[in-house]
Write a protein that holds these residues in place. Sequence first.
Motif, PDB file in Angstrom:
ATOM      1  N   GLY A   1       0.789  -1.221   0.000  1.00  0.00           N
ATOM      2  CA  GLY A   1       0.000   0.000   0.000  1.00  0.00           C
ATOM      3  C   GLY A   1       0.820   1.269   0.000  1.00  0.00           C
ATOM      4  O   GLY A   1       0.258   2.360   0.057  1.00  0.00           O
ATOM      5  N   VAL A   2       2.143   1.169  -0.066  1.00  0.00           N
ATOM      6  CA  VAL A   2       2.986   2.358  -0.015  1.00  0.00           C
ATOM      7  C   VAL A   2       3.962   2.332  -1.184  1.00  0.00           C
ATOM      8  O   VAL A   2       4.758   1.399  -1.317  1.00  0.00           O
ATOM      9  N   GLN A   3       3.901   3.347  -2.037  1.00  0.00           N
ATOM     10  CA  GLN A   3       4.804   3.435  -3.171  1.00  0.00           C
ATOM     11  C   GLN A   3       6.152   4.009  -2.748  1.00  0.00           C
ATOM     12  O   GLN A   3       6.283   4.631  -1.699  1.00  0.00           O
ATOM     13  N   ALA A   4       7.156   3.781  -3.601  1.00  0.00           N
ATOM     14  CA  ALA A   4       8.517   4.192  -3.267  1.00  0.00           C
ATOM     15  C   ALA A   4       8.635   5.703  -3.108  1.00  0.00           C
ATOM     16  O   ALA A   4       9.480   6.189  -2.354  1.00  0.00           O
ATOM     17  N   ASP A   5       7.779   6.479  -3.807  1.00  0.00           N
ATOM     18  CA  ASP A   5       7.888   7.937  -3.742  1.00  0.00           C
ATOM     19  C   ASP A   5       6.831   8.560  -2.827  1.00  0.00           C
ATOM     20  O   ASP A   5       6.561   9.759  -2.910  1.00  0.00           O
ATOM     21  N   ALA A   6       6.227   7.766  -1.951  1.00  0.00           N
ATOM     22  CA  ALA A   6       5.191   8.287  -1.059  1.00  0.00           C
ATOM     23  C   ALA A   6       5.755   9.398  -0.179  1.00  0.00           C
ATOM     24  O   ALA A   6       6.846   9.279   0.386  1.00  0.00           O
ATOM     25  N   GLN A   7       5.013  10.499  -0.091  1.00  0.00           N
ATOM     26  CA  GLN A   7       5.439  11.648   0.694  1.00  0.00           C
ATOM     27  C   GLN A   7       4.800  11.611   2.087  1.00  0.00           C
ATOM     28  O   GLN A   7       3.625  11.320   2.236  1.00  0.00           O
ATOM     29  N   GLN A   8       5.613  11.897   3.084  1.00  0.00           N
ATOM     30  CA  GLN A   8       5.145  11.930   4.459  1.00  0.00           C
ATOM     31  C   GLN A   8       4.868  13.365   4.883  1.00  0.00           C
ATOM     32  O   GLN A   8       5.572  14.290   4.481  1.00  0.00           O
ATOM     33  N   GLY A   9       3.813  13.553   5.663  1.00  0.00           N
ATOM     34  CA  GLY A   9       3.498  14.876   6.169  1.00  0.00           C
ATOM     35  C   GLY A   9       3.143  14.821   7.637  1.00  0.00           C
ATOM     36  O   GLY A   9       2.773  13.769   8.166  1.00  0.00           O
ATOM     37  N   ILE A  10       3.240  15.966   8.301  1.00  0.00           N
ATOM     38  CA  ILE A  10       2.816  16.100   9.690  1.00  0.00           C
ATOM     39  C   ILE A  10       1.557  16.961   9.695  1.00  0.00           C
ATOM     40  O   ILE A  10       1.597  18.134   9.317  1.00  0.00           O
ATOM     41  N   GLU A  11       0.442  16.367  10.076  1.00  0.00           N
ATOM     42  CA  GLU A  11      -0.843  17.051  10.096  1.00  0.00           C
ATOM     43  C   GLU A  11      -1.258  17.322  11.536  1.00  0.00           C
ATOM     44  O   GLU A  11      -0.936  16.543  12.437  1.00  0.00           O
ATOM     45  N   SER A  12      -1.970  18.413  11.754  1.00  0.00           N
ATOM     46  CA  SER A  12      -2.394  18.776  13.107  1.00  0.00           C
ATOM     47  C   SER A  12      -3.906  18.962  13.137  1.00  0.00           C
ATOM     48  O   SER A  12      -4.451  19.800  12.427  1.00  0.00           O
ATOM     49  N   LEU A  13      -4.576  18.142  13.977  1.00  0.00           N
ATOM     50  CA  LEU A  13      -6.021  18.245  14.166  1.00  0.00           C
ATOM     51  C   LEU A  13      -6.284  18.672  15.608  1.00  0.00           C
ATOM     52  O   LEU A  13      -6.080  17.888  16.540  1.00  0.00           O
ATOM     53  N   ASP A  14      -6.685  19.928  15.772  1.00  0.00           N
ATOM     54  CA  ASP A  14      -6.935  20.467  17.117  1.00  0.00           C
ATOM     55  C   ASP A  14      -5.747  20.242  18.037  1.00  0.00           C
ATOM     56  O   ASP A  14      -5.881  19.867  19.203  1.00  0.00           O
ATOM     57  N   GLY A  15      -4.553  20.468  17.485  1.00  0.00           N
ATOM     58  CA  GLY A  15      -3.340  20.349  18.285  1.00  0.00           C
ATOM     59  C   GLY A  15      -2.775  18.949  18.373  1.00  0.00           C
ATOM     60  O   GLY A  15      -1.718  18.740  18.986  1.00  0.00           O
ATOM     61  N   VAL A  16      -3.450  17.972  17.794  1.00  0.00           N
ATOM     62  CA  VAL A  16      -2.952  16.593  17.777  1.00  0.00           C
ATOM     63  C   VAL A  16      -2.154  16.386  16.497  1.00  0.00           C
ATOM     64  O   VAL A  16      -2.722  16.378  15.403  1.00  0.00           O
ATOM     65  N   ASP A  17      -0.839  16.252  16.631  1.00  0.00           N
ATOM     66  CA  ASP A  17       0.030  16.047  15.477  1.00  0.00           C
ATOM     67  C   ASP A  17       0.140  14.558  15.160  1.00  0.00           C
ATOM     68  O   ASP A  17       0.313  13.721  16.068  1.00  0.00           O
ATOM     69  N   HIS A  18       0.045  14.232  13.900  1.00  0.00           N
ATOM     70  CA  HIS A  18       0.182  12.847  13.476  1.00  0.00           C
ATOM     71  C   HIS A  18       0.717  12.835  12.056  1.00  0.00           C
ATOM     72  O   HIS A  18       0.638  13.823  11.322  1.00  0.00           O
ATOM     73  N   ARG A  19       1.267  11.695  11.665  1.00  0.00           N
ATOM     74  CA  ARG A  19       1.842  11.565  10.332  1.00  0.00           C
ATOM     75  C   ARG A  19       0.796  11.062   9.335  1.00  0.00           C
ATOM     76  O   ARG A  19      -0.061  10.252   9.677  1.00  0.00           O
ATOM     77  N   VAL A  20       0.901  11.561   8.113  1.00  0.00           N
ATOM     78  CA  VAL A  20       0.033  11.114   7.028  1.00  0.00           C
ATOM     79  C   VAL A  20       0.899  10.832   5.810  1.00  0.00           C
ATOM     80  O   VAL A  20       2.046  11.294   5.711  1.00  0.00           O
ATOM     81  N   LEU A  21       0.341  10.055   4.865  1.00  0.00           N
ATOM     82  CA  LEU A  21       1.047   9.729   3.631  1.00  0.00           C
ATOM     83  C   LEU A  21       0.251  10.206   2.427  1.00  0.00           C
ATOM     84  O   LEU A  21      -0.979  10.172   2.422  1.00  0.00           O
ATOM     85  N   PHE A  22       0.995  10.668   1.403  1.00  0.00           N
ATOM     86  CA  PHE A  22       0.390  11.093   0.140  1.00  0.00           C
ATOM     87  C   PHE A  22       1.138  10.444  -1.009  1.00  0.00           C
ATOM     88  O   PHE A  22       2.349  10.221  -0.935  1.00  0.00           O
ATOM     89  N   ILE A  23       0.418  10.155  -2.091  1.00  0.00           N
ATOM     90  CA  ILE A  23       1.038   9.688  -3.327  1.00  0.00           C
ATOM     91  C   ILE A  23       1.070  10.874  -4.281  1.00  0.00           C
ATOM     92  O   ILE A  23       0.016  11.345  -4.731  1.00  0.00           O
ATOM     93  N   PRO A  24       2.253  11.437  -4.569  1.00  0.00           N
ATOM     94  CA  PRO A  24       2.357  12.707  -5.313  1.00  0.00           C
ATOM     95  C   PRO A  24       1.587  12.729  -6.628  1.00  0.00           C
ATOM     96  O   PRO A  24       0.911  13.706  -6.938  1.00  0.00           O
ATOM     97  N   GLU A  25       1.657  11.654  -7.420  1.00  0.00           N
ATOM     98  CA  GLU A  25       1.032  11.692  -8.741  1.00  0.00           C
ATOM     99  C   GLU A  25      -0.489  11.653  -8.679  1.00  0.00           C
ATOM    100  O   GLU A  25      -1.155  11.798  -9.711  1.00  0.00           O
ATOM    101  N   ARG A  26      -1.051  11.481  -7.496  1.00  0.00           N
ATOM    102  CA  ARG A  26      -2.508  11.468  -7.377  1.00  0.00           C
ATOM    103  C   ARG A  26      -3.077  12.822  -6.965  1.00  0.00           C
ATOM    104  O   ARG A  26      -4.257  12.926  -6.634  1.00  0.00           O
ATOM    105  N   THR A  27      -2.260  13.866  -6.989  1.00  0.00           N
ATOM    106  CA  THR A  27      -2.735  15.178  -6.587  1.00  0.00           C
ATOM    107  C   THR A  27      -3.921  15.625  -7.427  1.00  0.00           C
ATOM    108  O   THR A  27      -4.927  16.123  -6.909  1.00  0.00           O
ATOM    109  N   GLU A  28      -3.831  15.433  -8.728  1.00  0.00           N
ATOM    110  CA  GLU A  28      -4.908  15.877  -9.610  1.00  0.00           C
ATOM    111  C   GLU A  28      -6.109  14.942  -9.567  1.00  0.00           C
ATOM    112  O   GLU A  28      -7.241  15.373  -9.764  1.00  0.00           O
TER     113      GLU A  28
END
Length: 269
Positions: free
Chosen positions: A175-202
């Motif tokens: 479920g994770v591609q080699a170029d998957a981008q990691q991000g730090i997201e904050s929900l009401d002060g709760v920081d957690h990591r998320v993953l994005f697949i760059p080519e799926r932006t559009e």
Amino acid sequence: MIFDFSFILTVATLVTGVIWGLDAWLWKPRRLERAAAAGTPAENVREPIVVEYARSFFPVILIVLVIRSFLFEPFRIPSDSMMPTLLDGDFIFVNKFAYGLRLPVVNSKVVDIGAPKRGDVIVFRLPSDPSVNYIKRLVGLPGDHISVRRQRVFINNVPVPVTLDGTYEGPRNTGVQADAQQGIESLDGVDHRVLFIPERTESSRDYDQVVPANQYFFMGDNRDNSRDSRFPEVGFVPEENLVGKAVRIWLNWDLPDAPIWNRIGDAIK
């Protein structure tokens, strides 16, 4: 009514408890009376095997039922939709009393303790099939206007803060591609990591809805590989479908990399 392991435990507790109770109240006195009439000492009177098993198993089954129903229940993560927070093969504990105590099987709340918060990782029963458990992160509370545009989440028209943190370098699976981008997201002060697949932006799945009363909107942390509330087969989750809050990893076991020792004992954030 949900026919799951809790149902089996509940039935087993009732059956063994009734057998043990009937024996203590009715059957045992009669056995002793018959033995005394025949001149047999009470210590030589054996109880039926079914009563012996019921007396032995009842307290054990009852303890397991109470712990699983009202305190903590173990679950196994079956997919990669919550990566990088949770991996396929993680075994976790779920706090069953975080949002109130519910009776097993009928699932009705008897004690109201707390309310779900944005950012909580929660196990819930799939609305379309309550026998199936899902685990996702709570993003939208009742009344929230949730939008997802180009992989970015907006709550009541305010973008959720997220900072890209480079390419994901952790454990991988299908479920994770080699170029998957990691991000730090904050929900009401709760920081957690998320993953994005760059080519799926559009082509990312955009979304725009208001969460109904007494329902919740969930998303997986593996944003481009998660079937969650954005999809009609999941949709909004009613409050009564919440099972509990995921709190800690107690084991990771997924071949061929099992186990990942440094995940054992990790708190789920």
